[in-house]
Scaffold this motif. Structure first.
Motif, PDB file in Angstrom:
ATOM      1  N   TRP A  59       0.716  -1.272   0.112  1.00 11.26           N
ATOM      2  CA  TRP A  59      -0.020  -0.046   0.029  1.00 11.26           C
ATOM      3  C   TRP A  59       0.756   1.190  -0.077  1.00 11.26           C
ATOM      4  CZ3 TRP A  59      -3.866   1.148   4.413  1.00 11.26           C
ATOM      5  CH2 TRP A  59      -4.693   2.133   4.323  1.00 11.26           C
ATOM      6  N   TRP A  66       0.084   1.991  -6.414  1.00 12.39           N
ATOM      7  CA  TRP A  66      -0.130   3.413  -6.893  1.00 12.39           C
ATOM      8  C   TRP A  66       0.830   4.215  -7.594  1.00 12.39           C
ATOM      9  CZ3 TRP A  66       2.222   7.712  -4.551  1.00 12.39           C
ATOM     10  CH2 TRP A  66       2.752   7.134  -3.452  1.00 12.39           C
ATOM     11  N   VAL A  72      -4.508   3.486 -10.357  1.00 12.09           N
ATOM     12  CA  VAL A  72      -4.674   2.960  -8.730  1.00 12.09           C
ATOM     13  C   VAL A  72      -4.258   4.322  -8.003  1.00 12.09           C
ATOM     14  CG1 VAL A  72      -3.595   1.885  -7.029  1.00 12.09           C
ATOM     15  CG2 VAL A  72      -3.915   0.616  -9.281  1.00 12.09           C
ATOM     16  N   ASP A  76      -6.445   3.792  -2.357  1.00 10.48           N
ATOM     17  CA  ASP A  76      -6.847   2.446  -2.732  1.00 10.48           C
ATOM     18  C   ASP A  76      -6.156   1.346  -1.761  1.00 10.48           C
ATOM     19  OD1 ASP A  76      -8.579   3.573  -4.663  1.00 10.48           O
ATOM     20  OD2 ASP A  76      -7.323   2.873  -6.028  1.00 10.48           O
ATOM     21  N   ILE A  77      -6.850   0.595  -1.313  1.00  5.76           N
ATOM     22  CA  ILE A  77      -6.259  -0.321  -0.352  1.00  5.76           C
ATOM     23  C   ILE A  77      -6.038  -1.714  -0.840  1.00  5.76           C
ATOM     24  CG2 ILE A  77      -6.611  -1.649   1.940  1.00  5.76           C
ATOM     25  CD1 ILE A  77      -8.177   0.775   2.954  1.00  5.76           C
ATOM     26  N   PRO A  78      -4.836  -2.241  -1.170  1.00  5.42           N
ATOM     27  CA  PRO A  78      -4.739  -3.444  -1.863  1.00  5.42           C
ATOM     28  C   PRO A  78      -4.815  -4.376  -0.798  1.00  5.42           C
ATOM     29  CG  PRO A  78      -2.403  -2.187  -1.589  1.00  5.42           C
ATOM     30  CD  PRO A  78      -3.483  -1.417  -0.928  1.00  5.42           C
ATOM     31  N   GLN A  81      -4.746 -10.590  -3.137  1.00  2.51           N
ATOM     32  CA  GLN A  81      -4.517 -10.798  -4.595  1.00  2.51           C
ATOM     33  C   GLN A  81      -4.709 -12.238  -4.911  1.00  2.51           C
ATOM     34  OE1 GLN A  81      -0.134 -10.435  -4.735  1.00  2.51           O
ATOM     35  NE2 GLN A  81       0.294 -11.615  -3.193  1.00  2.51           N
ATOM     36  N   GLN A  87      -4.495  -8.014  -8.332  1.00  2.00           N
ATOM     37  CA  GLN A  87      -5.155  -7.288  -7.079  1.00  2.00           C
ATOM     38  C   GLN A  87      -6.402  -6.941  -6.989  1.00  2.00           C
ATOM     39  OE1 GLN A  87      -2.566  -6.890  -4.966  1.00  2.00           O
ATOM     40  NE2 GLN A  87      -1.321  -8.334  -6.325  1.00  2.00           N
ATOM     41  N   LEU A  89      -8.463  -4.253  -4.751  1.00  2.00           N
ATOM     42  CA  LEU A  89      -8.346  -3.073  -4.175  1.00  2.00           C
ATOM     43  C   LEU A  89      -9.874  -2.659  -3.463  1.00  2.00           C
ATOM     44  CD1 LEU A  89      -6.581  -1.089  -7.029  1.00  2.00           C
ATOM     45  CD2 LEU A  89      -5.707  -2.616  -5.191  1.00  2.00           C
ATOM     46  N   ARG A  91     -11.736   0.782  -2.627  1.00  2.30           N
ATOM     47  CA  ARG A  91     -11.927   2.249  -2.878  1.00  2.30           C
ATOM     48  C   ARG A  91     -13.399   2.687  -2.423  1.00  2.30           C
ATOM     49  NH1 ARG A  91     -11.137   4.603  -8.854  1.00  2.30           N
ATOM     50  NH2 ARG A  91      -8.918   4.154  -8.316  1.00  2.30           N
ATOM     51  N   THR A 100      -2.902  -6.804 -13.335  1.00  2.00           N
ATOM     52  CA  THR A 100      -1.551  -6.226 -13.092  1.00  2.00           C
ATOM     53  C   THR A 100      -0.834  -6.563 -14.440  1.00  2.00           C
ATOM     54  OG1 THR A 100      -1.280  -8.585 -12.026  1.00  2.00           O
ATOM     55  CG2 THR A 100      -1.453  -6.327 -10.857  1.00  2.00           C
TER      56      THR A 100
END
Length: 200
Positions: A59, A66, A72, A76-78, A81, A87, A89, A91, A100
């Motif tokens: 993150w 990002w 991204v 945004d919180i990844p 996966q 990924q 995320l 939002r 990716t």
């Protein structure tokens, strides 16, 4: 969740934890991240080590998504996966899917709770687990801290070549994907490209 290979230990990254929405905090209090479905889903935890499991590294670290992917946002919180390094995320309350290879971002039109419901009910489809299933059928097994490397990449319309599948460390796989994305992101769709053979 089925096929659990790894669960995170205690919460050691309390700074990242404090920035998370309450529902994700509640999940991570129960188990501080998990590798489930035999590697089909990795939900990151609030830990310093191991780095591959660290939400903070993905993150806010040097290789945060990002920093590489145009679509991204820093907020945004990844959180998770799939088996090949795509990924998931957060939002706001929406779960987004980041391809990716191409950098394309799709709204899955679910919140975190319904994302987990969908994964639980239809893991193969929700997590795109076909490459992992094929790898397992040939006797392969992913270890915690590994993703599957697919070569050539799925976004390339190779004539009749099926991708070679092999395990690779999370860091190496994500670095390769980021580098590939940087090279192709400005190419027009349908552009012919020449791939150098990958190093085994």
């Amino acid at each position: 969740m089925k096929g659990i290979l790894y669960t995170g230990g205690e919460l050691t990254d309390l700074v990242s934890f404090a920035r998370l929405p309450s529902y994700l905090q509640a999940f991570l209090r129960e188990q501080n991240g998990v590798v489930a479905y035999f590697g089909g889903l990795h939900i990151r935890g609030c830990v310093s080590e191991p780095a591959w499991h660290s939400l903070h590294a993905a993150w806010q670290g040097d290789a945060a998504f990002w920093r590489t992917y145009d679509e991204v946002q820093e907020t945004d919180i990844p959180f998770a996966q799939d088996c090949v390094g795509n990924q998931f995320l957060l939002r706001g309350d929406a779960v987004l899917f980041l391809d990716t290879e191409t950098g394309e971002l799709a709204d899955l039109e679910v919140d975190f709770k319904h994302f987990l419901f969908g994964v639980e009910k239809f893991p193969l489809d929700a997590l795109g687990m076909e490459p992992l299933r094929g790898f397992q059928q040939r006797g392969g097994a992913l270890q915690p801290g590994e993703l599957l490397s697919l070569y050539p990449p799925l976004c390339i319309a190779a004539t009749d070549q099926k991708p070679r599948v092999k395990p690779q460390s999370v860091a190496e796989r994500l670095a390769w994907l980021a580098d590939f994305y940087r090279q192709i992101k400005d190419l027009p769709s349908g552009q012919r490209i020449h791939l150098k053979p990958s190093q085994d």
